[in-house]
Design an enzyme around this catalytic site. Structure first.
Site, PDB file in Angstrom:
ATOM      1  N   HIS A  58      -2.743   7.089   1.904  1.00 33.36           N
ATOM      2  CA  HIS A  58      -3.383   6.433   1.904  1.00 33.36           C
ATOM      3  C   HIS A  58      -4.769   5.639   2.145  1.00 33.36           C
ATOM      4  O   HIS A  58      -4.906   6.089   3.732  1.00 33.36           O
ATOM      5  CB  HIS A  58      -2.475   4.812   2.394  1.00 33.36           C
ATOM      6  N   ASN A  62     -10.646   0.244   0.417  1.00 38.22           N
ATOM      7  CA  ASN A  62      -8.923   0.238   0.257  1.00 38.22           C
ATOM      8  C   ASN A  62      -8.427   0.211  -0.649  1.00 38.22           C
ATOM      9  O   ASN A  62      -8.620  -1.326  -1.180  1.00 38.22           O
ATOM     10  CB  ASN A  62      -8.479  -0.479   1.554  1.00 38.22           C
ATOM     11  N   CYS A 107       0.566  -1.207  -0.273  1.00 33.26           N
ATOM     12  CA  CYS A 107       0.074   0.444  -0.408  1.00 33.26           C
ATOM     13  C   CYS A 107       1.176   1.373   0.037  1.00 33.26           C
ATOM     14  O   CYS A 107       0.429   2.246  -0.287  1.00 33.26           O
ATOM     15  CB  CYS A 107      -0.946   0.068   1.237  1.00 33.26           C
TER      16      CYS A 107
END
Length: 344
Positions: free
Chosen positions: A264, A294, A123
């Protein structure tokens, strides 16, 4: 860590000239995810701040999403694919183990002169790729432009019955074109860190050289994404403020001078806990997690493109990008925005 603006081999600073993104057509509601994971829609919203996400169609792979985002970013920048020197795709869900997904993107967009490779920092991948590509442009290769893409299709590697992970993830891709910008603009300081001692907090344990695909790994669910959620949250809440503080101090940047924060988009509830600890009193935080979920390496460029297309970045405003994820890894970068997002 670097504390000086990144400059192209010709001496001009390097910044973002165009942005683009792609989201699959299928919207997946909390109701559908909850039914499979054995929870309620209200539980998902309360634990994650996510209301819906997108899943790639059966015929779509990571490269398909990446190509769509790349074309949008190139069109936005007004740069032809044939002018690219580098293509870096940040992904932890490549089309296949080899070749690199970036090579598939290169072929499909016609970037025949570009060197292409993938980067896996999970990520954190987009920030790692952004800093890497900027460094390549400044390294004397003669290349003027680079394409940086974050793209992931986590719907293919999550166990949809696992409430710890299935409720979080969606699919998407975001891209930026890097190139020369005016003096005083572009990428400045950056910080990239990894802590391999925590490698088992986020993982897909099977499918590599240590546990090759077999009937046993399939039966054990070893090809599914796994995450120790509480330990990951503890890491983010401790390390993200520390890393941002180090970056700003090294770059002699007043936290109050940060105008925009693009993190993020891991989990809306986690971000709500982290934000007060970051010490960014004036920064406007840009969140898409409620609508996208996500999207791993795609989450920062998706949020960046969403905010840019809303026209919220002003000329000369300071952006802070920060990603965190498996490895464990963490990356942050400062960027002074050039209005019009085109090169000189």
């Amino acid at each position: 860590m670097t504390g000086q603006p990144v400059r192209a081999s010709g001496g001009r600073p390097i910044g973002i000239l165009g942005t683009g993104s792609y989201l699959p057509a299928e919207t997946v509601s909390n109701e559908l995810v909850a039914e499979r994971a054995g929870v309620t829609p209200e539980w998902i919203s309360a634990k994650t701040g996510i209301h819906r996400r997108r899943y790639a169609a059966d015929h779509e792979a990571t490269s398909d999403l990446a190509v769509a985002a790349a074309r949008a970013a190139l069109a936005d920048a007004g740069i032809g694919a044939d002018r690219l020197g580098w293509i870096v795709v940040a992904t932890s869900t490549p089309d296949q183990p080899q070749p690199a997904t970036a090579c598939l993107v290169q072929h499909r967009i016609g970037a025949t002169g570009a060197a292409a490779f993938d980067l896996n920092a999970v990520c954190s991948g987009f920030v790692f790729a952004l800093v890497t590509a900027a460094g390549l442009l400044s390294g004397g290769s003669g290349a003027r432009y680079a394409l940086v893409i974050g793209a992931d299709v986590y719907s293919r590697i999550i166990d949809r019955t696992d409430r710890r992970t299935a409720v979080l993830f969606g699919d998407g891709a975001g891209a930026v074109v890097l190139g020369p910008v005016r003096p005083g603009y572009g990428l400045g300081g950056s910080l990239l860190t990894s802590d391999g001692a925590l490698h088992d907090l986020i993982e897909v344990p099977a499918g590599g050289s240590r546990a090759p695909a077999s009937e046993k790994t399939l039966a054990d669910g070893g090809h599914f994404f796994r995450m120790r959620g509480r330990a990951v949250s503890d890491y983010v809440l401790a390390e993200l403020p520390r890393a941002i503080g180090r970056l700003l101090a090294a770059h002699r940047t007043d936290p109050a001078s940060v105008d925009h924060f693009i993190p993020h988009q891991a989990n809306g509830v986690l971000l709500a806990k982290a934000l007060p600890e970051l010490g960014l009193p004036r920064a406007r935080t840009h969140l898409t997690v409620a609508e996208h979920g996500n999207t791993s390496a795609a989450s920062i460029p998706l949020a960046l493109d969403d905010a840019r297309r809303q026209g919220v970045f002003g000329d000369g405003e300071l952006l802070l990008l920060a990603g965190f994820g498996g490895g464990m890894s963490l990356g942050a970068a400062l960027l002074t925005w050039q209005d019009g997002h085109r090169g000189p």
